[in-house]
Scaffold this motif. Sequence first.
Motif, short mmCIF file in Angstrom:
data_model
loop_
_atom_site.label_atom_id
_atom_site.label_comp_id
_atom_site.label_asym_id
_atom_site.label_seq_id
_atom_site.Cartn_x
_atom_site.Cartn_y
_atom_site.Cartn_z
N GLU A 1 -9.06 10.55 5.40
CA GLU A 1 -8.00 9.63 4.98
C GLU A 1 -7.91 9.56 3.46
O GLU A 1 -6.81 9.51 2.90
N ILE A 2 -9.04 9.54 2.79
CA ILE A 2 -9.04 9.50 1.33
C ILE A 2 -8.35 10.74 0.77
O ILE A 2 -7.51 10.66 -0.13
N GLU A 3 -8.67 11.89 1.33
CA GLU A 3 -8.07 13.13 0.85
C GLU A 3 -6.58 13.18 1.19
O GLU A 3 -5.75 13.61 0.38
N ARG A 4 -6.22 12.73 2.40
CA ARG A 4 -4.83 12.77 2.82
C ARG A 4 -3.95 11.89 1.96
O ARG A 4 -2.82 12.25 1.60
N SER A 5 -4.47 10.73 1.59
CA SER A 5 -3.68 9.75 0.86
C SER A 5 -3.75 9.91 -0.65
O SER A 5 -3.09 9.18 -1.39
N GLY A 6 -4.56 10.85 -1.13
CA GLY A 6 -4.65 11.09 -2.57
C GLY A 6 -5.41 10.04 -3.34
O GLY A 6 -5.24 9.92 -4.56
N ILE A 7 -6.27 9.28 -2.67
CA ILE A 7 -7.09 8.29 -3.36
C ILE A 7 -8.18 9.00 -4.15
O ILE A 7 -8.83 9.93 -3.65
N ARG B 1 -3.97 5.63 -7.11
CA ARG B 1 -4.93 4.70 -6.54
C ARG B 1 -6.34 5.27 -6.71
O ARG B 1 -6.59 6.42 -6.33
N ARG C 1 -5.65 2.48 3.47
CA ARG C 1 -4.19 2.61 3.50
C ARG C 1 -3.50 1.44 2.80
O ARG C 1 -2.38 1.59 2.31
N ASP C 2 -4.17 0.29 2.75
CA ASP C 2 -3.58 -0.89 2.13
C ASP C 2 -3.87 -1.01 0.63
O ASP C 2 -3.41 -1.96 -0.02
#
Length: 255
Positions: free
Chosen positions: A225-231, A11, A183-184
């Motif tokens: 959140e960006i770093e956690r989710s790998g975006i 993503r 997240r979506d």
Amino acid sequence: MSATSHSERQRALIVNGDDFGRTPGVNRGIIQAHQSGILTSASIMVRWPASGEAAAYALGCPDLSLGIHLDLGEWYLAEDGWQPVYEVADLSDHDAVRAEIANQLGRFHKLMDRTPTHIDSHQHVHRVDPTASIVAEFARRLGCPVRQAAPGVTYCGDFYGQAADGSPLPEAINPARLIGLLRDLGPGITELACHPGADDDFDSAYGAERCTELMSLCDPSVRTEIERSGIVLTSYHKVRSAGVGKSSPTWVLNA
């Protein structure tokens, strides 16, 4: 897991600030959102007095992808329908629209000595003909992706603090909402439009919301959140260089 299957689920996010150059307060907001937040791209309104200041910043900051925010007018919703705040060109007049778009693209080139990295427009007027066809013609000639028409890029306009009728939606632009949008995100490249501003320094139906947007874009929890989710945060400059619409978006992993 193969590299191909991983890349297909990757993503990437372009965070684009509209209205750059409209006022000094909007400029400060976009600059702060780029320096301290997650904003990666901006679209400049070349007709406005603060556009020179905006262009000067972009010239000294190549990491900020700079496109053009075509400005053919602005309208507000009244009881008897949409009414103009100002109109630059008659949207039903093909020749007038084409001449004005050419004029604004020329002004962009004069400010930046290059073509825009992308094209969009104030209040999305580029989505309706004859403007849509004219914009598509210029975009093909310049090799520029166009908002909501670029293969491989999904547009998200949900980070906006008003409903369609202009009523306030402050919950749509707080950090929790922005994290929810992150997240979506689906796989591939998404453009998230935003309108940050450091001051409510002009008469606009969308004023105080700009400061709220800026706060959210710079909130540490959003970056976490960006770093956690790998975006992957990317920009229209990188998208344009890599080639929008590739069948296998492996390049995004290195954006």
